[in-house]
Design an enzyme around this catalytic site. Structure first.
Site, PDB file in Angstrom:
ATOM      1  CG  ASP A  18      -2.149  -0.886   1.019  1.00 50.15           C
ATOM      2  OD1 ASP A  18      -2.371  -1.330  -0.116  1.00 50.15           O
ATOM      3  OD2 ASP A  18      -2.858  -1.153   2.004  1.00 50.15           O
ATOM      4  CE  LYS A  20       2.579  -1.125   5.590  1.00 51.67           C
ATOM      5  NZ  LYS A  20       2.065  -1.718   4.344  1.00 51.67           N
ATOM      6  N   PRO A  95       4.833  -3.746   9.056  1.00 49.77           N
ATOM      7  CG  PRO A  95       5.385  -5.905   9.762  1.00 49.77           C
ATOM      8  CD  PRO A  95       5.442  -4.468  10.183  1.00 49.77           C
ATOM      9  CG  ASN A 148      -0.044   5.592  -1.764  1.00 52.02           C
ATOM     10  OD1 ASN A 148       0.177   6.663  -2.339  1.00 52.02           O
ATOM     11  ND2 ASN A 148       0.883   4.662  -1.614  1.00 52.02           N
ATOM     12  CB  SER A 548      -2.329 -37.439  29.030  1.00 53.01           C
ATOM     13  OG  SER A 548      -1.516 -38.499  29.451  1.00 53.01           O
TER      14      SER A 548
END
Length: 652
Positions: A18, A20, A95, A148, A548
């Site tokens: 985008d 940044k 990020p 943007n 278990s």
């Protein structure tokens, strides 16, 4: 800290690609926050990577890792300092990839406002909505939505208005969910060309709102520094003196000013409100009251500390203060509780599951925590609360926590430092979730332990034995139940008081509502552990026979008992032998796909790493294996030594 001196932390987030890093890098360039050396490196790196074109690649100013530069993506959070118009900022470039959501969430927890970018050609993506939700949950109320790559749409006013309407709908969705950010400012930009970053663009005569820089300079400081009471979680105890001159060499000014041969400073990050010299304070969790003797900022003695400062305190009198304690005003103390409703963001590939125990680490201490209930998972499409029995990586949800002891806290919306925490897996030590405390659960104050007049030791004395748990674990068909039966017969014939808990038997009653999914298996073992604990408190020797399969669950049960009262016995019969025996025909059904989640076939079995005893069980050695367990109990002092009298074997 004066408002003019405050440093605002601004987060830049959004989906991948985008823009940044490009936006922040170009903003640094346009505002004159780059040195000549940085500019030279920027042009050289752009040329070397073939990205120079008409303008340098401003994203290189943020993407410092080699992988980031080679792939053209942001992996780690990058922080850059910006000063303009008399204000100071730290810009955090987060990020956009979904797998790095944990990095974005960590950055958001420290920021005051956020710039959320989206690509004008693609609009809102799931990751964009996830980032908007995380920002809102972490208390970020000031939001700038940057549309943007408007140049790729021909600077279409219609496209911008369409996206702006979606932005307003996003805010309405967040408010319906229960978090209330301010109505966001939406600005059309080209981060690459610099349009509407610091000056109005001629390409957008139809836009009359602020530029990105205008918005940054308008973000308020005062509302972000509300006085909710000073909180100083102690991160380090600085101690010097009485061990010779060497121990004081690093702190000469401190020692000369302390008025004592011994200096004890309690260091930490102050939040919530100011703290001043002479103020009456309390030390939590003990509640001991004293007063602030001195406040140090570095090697400088100050009279008053403001929120956001790193300080060291000295206190009047001799006080027992350790790392994880919290120093607060005596008249403005935080609550203390051991049960909470919290919101979490999952950070690890390992799912977050109810009944599993983790390490709960906050500014006010580290304790064991159990997830008692997963209340919901938050859907990104509509921000609705959805039913869930687990939370996977990057999920956002609400859960209930039970801590092993009470801790001081503030709700996250009052103080992010004392209202936030991390959950850590006890086996792998991985951070599995970060979260924020919403409020304590009412039953935390309503439920109290009943003090019994007869102690467990008295019950054990009546039976003339040392209670304990022998926990047999292994694959289906390994021989656990046969060994458990033989062991109980041996112990009863020696006059012991016992109880055998078998997995199949308990699933007919206490655990009949549970299946064999991972959450159900965890709850199955938790219930059995609690039952076994009650039986040992009654003075019994408890024998259990359960698959278990998970180490963390067996460790959870082990932690319920005092050291030396829990014996893990691994019946280590190989899978091939168990499958050959197949006494119930279960392996055959699992291989044919009829039984899902069958341990050893399509569900894992995690072998014990430090079992008290390992048995290689065979069809004809059940009695020998039972005797081996009896021998272990004798060596550990849980049974009386063998006598010359023959011990009847009974049904063995």
């Amino acid at each position: 800290m004066k408002t003019a001196d405050a440093v605002l932390r601004i987060l830049a987030c959004g989906s991948v690609d985008d823009g940044k890093s490009t936006l922040i890098g170009h903003l640094l360039f346009l505002t004159g926050n780059l040195t000549e050396d940085q500019l030279e490196v920027l042009h050289d790196e752009s040329a070397r990577l073939g990205r120079s074109g008409a303008a340098p690649d401003y994203s290189l100013l943020l993407d410092g890792l080699l992988d980031e530069r080679q792939q053209g993506i942001t992996i780690d959070v990058a922080h850059r300092y910006l000063a303009t118009g008399g204000r100071k900022y730290i810009l955090a470039d987060a990020p956009g990839h979904e797998q790095y959501t944990r990095n974005m969430a960590t950055a958001a927890s420290r920021c005051d406002a956020a710039i959320l970018l989206l690509d004008a050609t693609t609009g809102f993506l799931p990751q964009t909505r996830r980032h908007a939700l995380i920002c809102a949950l972490f208390g970020i109320r000031q939001l700038l939505l940057v549309v943007n790559k408007m140049d790729l749409t021909g600077w279409s006013r219609e496209r911008f208005l369409e996206i702006s309407e979606h932005c307003r709908q996003l805010t309405d969705d967040l408010r319906l969910f229960g978090v209330c950010p301010e109505q966001p400012v939406v600005v059309p930009v080209s981060a690459l060309a610099g349009d509407n970053l610091t000056a109005r663009s001629p390409h957008t005569p139809w836009y009359d709102g602020p530029t990105v820089l205008d918005w940054l300079q308008s973000v308020p400081c005062a509302d972000l520094r509300r006085d909710n009471g000073a909180r100083l979680p102690v991160q380090y105890v600085l101690h010097a003196g009485q061990q010779g001159a060497d121990s004081r060499q690093g702190l000469p000014e401190l020692l000369r000013g302390s008025g004592s041969d011994v200096f004890r400073g309690y260091c930490g990050h102050l939040s919530g409100g100011p703290l001043q010299q002479g103020e009456r304070v309390a030390i939590l969790p003990s509640g001991v009251e004293t007063s602030v003797q001195q406040i140090w900022s570095g090697f400088r003695l100050i009279e008053k500390a403001e929120p956001g400062q790193e300080i060291a305190l000295t206190l009047a009198g001799e006080q027992d203060v350790a790392r994880g304690d919290c120093i607060v005003p005596a008249g403005n103390r935080p609550e203390q509780a051991d049960r909470f409703k919290v919101r979490v963001v999952c950070l690890d590939t390992q799912a977050l599951l109810p009944a599993r125990r983790y390490r709960f680490r906050s500014a006010c201490g580290t304790v064991t925590a159990e997830i008692t209930r997963i209340r919901n998972r938050i859907g990104l499409a509509s921000y609705q609360r959805l039913a869930a029995d687990r939370l996977e990586m990057n999920d956002v949800g609400e859960v209930e926590l039970q801590l092993s002891r009470q801790l001081p806290f503030d709700p996250y919306d009052r103080n992010s430092q004392t209202g936030s925490f991390v959950l850590i897996d006890q086996g792998s030590h991985a951070s599995v979730a970060c979260g924020m405390i919403l409020h304590p659960l009412r039953r935390a104050a309503n439920i109290h332990r009943h003090r019994e007049t007869v102690a467990p030791a008295e019950r054990a004395l009546l039976k003339a034995q040392s209670p304990c748990v022998i926990w047999l674990t292994g694959l289906s068909g390994s021989g656990k139940s046969s060994i458990a039966n033989a062991l109980e017969r041996l112990l009863v014939d020696q006059g012991c008081h016992t109880m055998l808990l078998d997995g199949d038997n308990l699933r007919h009653g206490l655990n009949r509502d549970l299946g064999f999914t991972e959450p159900d298996r965890i709850e199955n073992i938790r219930r059995i552990g609690e039952v076994a604990k009650l039986m040992t408190e009654a003075g019994l020797i408890v024998i259990t026979a359960f698959i278990s399969p998970y180490r963390s669950d067996r460790d959870m049960v082990r932690q319920m008992f005092a050291e030396g009262d829990f014996f893990e016995v691994h019946v280590a019969t190989p899978l091939a032998v168990c499958e050959q025996r197949d006494p119930k025909g279960l392996y055959r059904l699992a291989r044919s796909g009829v039984i899902p989640n069958f341990t050893g076939i399509n569900s894992p079995y995690e072998e014990p790493l430090q079992a008290e005893l390992v048995l290689a069980a065979g069809a004809s050695q059940t009695a020998d294996d039972a005797m081996a367990i009896v021998g272990m109990l004798r060596r550990c002092g849980k049974l009386q030594p063998a006598t010359d009298q023959a011990v009847p074997v009974g049904g063995v």
